[in-house]
Design a protein around this motif. Sequence first.
Motif, short mmCIF file in Angstrom:
data_model
loop_
_atom_site.label_atom_id
_atom_site.label_comp_id
_atom_site.label_asym_id
_atom_site.label_seq_id
_atom_site.Cartn_x
_atom_site.Cartn_y
_atom_site.Cartn_z
N LYS A 72 -5.77 18.45 11.57
CA LYS A 72 -4.83 17.47 11.04
C LYS A 72 -5.39 16.07 11.28
O LYS A 72 -5.78 15.74 12.40
CB LYS A 72 -3.48 17.63 11.74
N PRO A 73 -5.48 15.24 10.24
CA PRO A 73 -6.08 13.92 10.44
C PRO A 73 -5.21 13.04 11.33
O PRO A 73 -3.98 13.16 11.34
CB PRO A 73 -6.15 13.35 9.01
N SER A 74 -5.86 12.19 12.09
CA SER A 74 -5.14 11.26 12.94
C SER A 74 -4.60 10.09 12.11
O SER A 74 -5.13 9.78 11.05
CB SER A 74 -6.06 10.73 14.04
N VAL A 75 -3.55 9.48 12.60
CA VAL A 75 -2.96 8.32 11.94
C VAL A 75 -3.12 7.11 12.85
O VAL A 75 -2.67 7.12 14.00
CB VAL A 75 -1.48 8.54 11.61
N GLY A 76 -3.78 6.08 12.35
CA GLY A 76 -4.09 4.92 13.17
C GLY A 76 -2.91 3.97 13.33
O GLY A 76 -1.83 4.16 12.76
N ASN A 77 -3.11 2.95 14.13
CA ASN A 77 -2.11 1.92 14.33
C ASN A 77 -2.05 1.00 13.10
O ASN A 77 -3.03 0.88 12.36
CB ASN A 77 -2.44 1.08 15.57
N PRO A 78 -0.92 0.34 12.86
CA PRO A 78 -0.84 -0.60 11.73
C PRO A 78 -1.92 -1.68 11.84
O PRO A 78 -2.14 -2.23 12.92
CB PRO A 78 0.57 -1.19 11.88
N ILE A 79 -2.59 -1.94 10.73
CA ILE A 79 -3.64 -2.95 10.78
C ILE A 79 -3.12 -4.33 10.36
O ILE A 79 -3.83 -5.32 10.51
CB ILE A 79 -4.84 -2.56 9.89
N MET A 80 -1.90 -4.39 9.82
CA MET A 80 -1.27 -5.66 9.50
C MET A 80 0.23 -5.43 9.31
O MET A 80 0.66 -4.29 9.14
CB MET A 80 -1.90 -6.32 8.26
N PRO A 81 1.05 -6.49 9.37
CA PRO A 81 2.51 -6.33 9.25
C PRO A 81 2.89 -5.71 7.90
O PRO A 81 2.12 -5.75 6.94
CB PRO A 81 3.03 -7.76 9.37
N CYS A 82 4.11 -5.16 7.85
CA CYS A 82 4.56 -4.48 6.64
C CYS A 82 5.99 -4.90 6.26
O CYS A 82 6.92 -4.09 6.32
CB CYS A 82 4.49 -2.97 6.83
N PRO A 83 6.18 -6.17 5.86
CA PRO A 83 7.52 -6.54 5.34
C PRO A 83 7.78 -5.80 4.03
O PRO A 83 6.85 -5.51 3.28
CB PRO A 83 7.39 -8.05 5.12
N LEU A 84 9.04 -5.50 3.76
CA LEU A 84 9.39 -4.71 2.59
C LEU A 84 10.06 -5.57 1.53
O LEU A 84 10.88 -6.44 1.83
CB LEU A 84 10.31 -3.56 2.98
N ARG A 95 -16.81 7.05 -1.16
CA ARG A 95 -16.19 6.57 0.07
C ARG A 95 -14.74 6.18 -0.23
O ARG A 95 -14.49 5.19 -0.93
CB ARG A 95 -16.96 5.38 0.63
N TYR A 96 -13.80 6.97 0.29
CA TYR A 96 -12.38 6.77 0.04
C TYR A 96 -11.63 6.67 1.36
O TYR A 96 -12.06 7.22 2.38
CB TYR A 96 -11.79 7.94 -0.76
N ALA A 97 -10.49 5.96 1.34
CA ALA A 97 -9.64 5.85 2.53
C ALA A 97 -8.19 6.08 2.11
O ALA A 97 -7.81 5.83 0.96
CB ALA A 97 -9.78 4.48 3.19
N VAL A 98 -7.38 6.54 3.07
CA VAL A 98 -5.96 6.80 2.82
C VAL A 98 -5.14 5.97 3.79
O VAL A 98 -5.43 5.91 4.99
CB VAL A 98 -5.63 8.29 3.02
N PHE A 99 -4.09 5.31 3.26
CA PHE A 99 -3.19 4.52 4.10
C PHE A 99 -1.75 4.94 3.82
O PHE A 99 -1.34 5.06 2.67
CB PHE A 99 -3.35 3.02 3.81
N VAL A 153 -5.12 6.94 7.58
CA VAL A 153 -5.05 8.38 7.83
C VAL A 153 -6.47 8.92 7.90
O VAL A 153 -7.18 8.98 6.89
CB VAL A 153 -4.26 9.09 6.71
N GLY A 154 -6.91 9.31 9.11
CA GLY A 154 -8.27 9.80 9.29
C GLY A 154 -9.28 8.68 9.12
O GLY A 154 -9.00 7.50 9.31
N GLY A 155 -10.48 9.08 8.72
CA GLY A 155 -11.54 8.10 8.50
C GLY A 155 -11.74 7.82 7.04
O GLY A 155 -10.83 7.37 6.36
N THR A 156 -12.93 8.10 6.53
CA THR A 156 -13.20 7.95 5.10
C THR A 156 -13.57 9.32 4.54
O THR A 156 -13.99 10.22 5.27
CB THR A 156 -14.33 6.95 4.83
N TYR A 157 -13.43 9.47 3.23
CA TYR A 157 -13.61 10.76 2.56
C TYR A 157 -14.57 10.60 1.40
O TYR A 157 -14.73 9.50 0.85
CB TYR A 157 -12.26 11.30 2.09
N SER A 158 -15.20 11.71 1.01
CA SER A 158 -16.26 11.65 0.00
C SER A 158 -15.72 11.70 -1.43
O SER A 158 -16.45 11.46 -2.38
CB SER A 158 -17.25 12.80 0.21
N SER A 159 -14.42 12.07 -1.61
CA SER A 159 -13.85 12.14 -2.95
C SER A 159 -12.35 11.89 -2.87
O SER A 159 -11.74 11.97 -1.79
CB SER A 159 -14.11 13.51 -3.59
#
Length: 499
Positions: A208-220, A471-475, A482-488
């Motif tokens: 299961k991929p790890s989920v990192g800490n928020p990298i910036m604020p998230c006002p809605l 090189r893909y990333a998921v947020f 979510v995790g690191g980077t992915y190939s597709s």
Amino acid sequence: MYGKRFTSLAAALFLAFLFLSGQVDAQVYVPPVSAAACAECGGVGAHKPSCPHYRSSQEDSDSKSSSNKPVTRSSNRGDEPYSDSNFFGLIDGKPLTNKEYWTILMDICPYCGASNNKSHKSDCTIGYAFNKWHEYSNSGMDKDAIRMRDNIVALKLASSRGKATLASMRNPSGSRPSASASSSQKPAGSASSSTSLKDYTPAPEKKKPSVGNPIMPCPLMTQAPLFSGINEHSIVYDKLQSIEGEHPWGTVDMNHFRRSQKGGWGVFADYDIERYTNTPKGVVVLGKRQQDGYILWMTLMFDKDSGKYFAYEAESEDEDRSGKKVALKDIRFESEGEVIVREYSEGYKRVTDVFGKSIASGYNIKVLPLKVDGHRIIAHGPDPQVKGSLASHTFIYDDKGKQIAHGEVLEYYGDAVIARDKKGTKATIYNWNGQSIHFDMGGWQSDTMKDIRCYKSDRGPFYIIKIQEGRYAVFSRGFRQVGGTYSSENEAHEAWKRL
């Protein structure tokens, strides 16, 4: 004593509400019934290229015109590789055909179960993409329409139903290679494989991929009305009213007013249009109709030292950035009385907050029905007086004048803004504070990516970012990686499913 007065805002508010909800048709004349229009694309007599019925109608036309001719490749193009874009590549070693593409596009929605693309649930990702497809198509934005249409097919292909549909189209009989045929494909000298259950070893389950800490604020961001009959007051009198005395909004400092008159500032002492809000110390707008139909406008600003309002010079015109004079047509409150819009001739506007502080000025400016942390959002679209590389960009600001994002195409989401170029080759993701996500691009940091797409799931919305090829990333919401980077992109989707 006070003369008759009426409030026009209530009627205007009701019409504005209906207009925004799509329930008002401003056209009164109903023309005679003409040729039927397609319900999907609005085309009359012929479907538009982005319409799902376009290919079938073209194929029918080709079939009729070539009924006495030999069968050619063009008459069988449903089995040709899909070529409107190069988005898909090979799927299980084969290109996606036109027939497979359009069948999956129009198939039952795997997200909300809609049997056709007009009955999606309001929070369905595919339904949102379908509406965007038609919006771009009807606006002539063919590349964006194809990109959004590709998104629908990609989402459906990622579902179990989409995979099963594609598999059944490619192998309708469900047949499998025979054992002898399979063994004949083995390399010489290879050991025979066992088919006994006791010899079966399941493939190791992916972590299961790890989920990192928020990298910036998230006002809605939230939706908000543009007008309000509760906080905004717009009154037209049939008799002139005196500026002197007590008013619902306060009192005018008459000593300052008389000094302004003596100074030749052109202020007027009576009025028949009165606009104000319930915001304490907010700007007051007065108007005086002239015999030629023209309206002379004046704004009153609160003075904290005297506790009264100062009346300044009557307004009639302004200058745009090039020094060209533009005539003042109207001063009105918008966004529930939190924003003041001055509208001039030729589309020029000046926007301030309720206390008179400037937010934006120029051509192609509008207040959006959006709010973030209590602040209104203003959009400044492509302006003929803005030159250079940013001439085609739209900028958005909050009601304090803070820039949030800019780009040729802006997409608004609850927690983010995606800015793209018109070609769809560059994208940046911003939060509603104006901060953006940066990645290491090989020795330098950049917030410009190849592509960024927003998806919905039962765990909330998430973003897949194509940083560069391979090189893909998921947020997730909150800008948590979510995790690191992915190939597709498929690998990125699979990582999200494993959460």
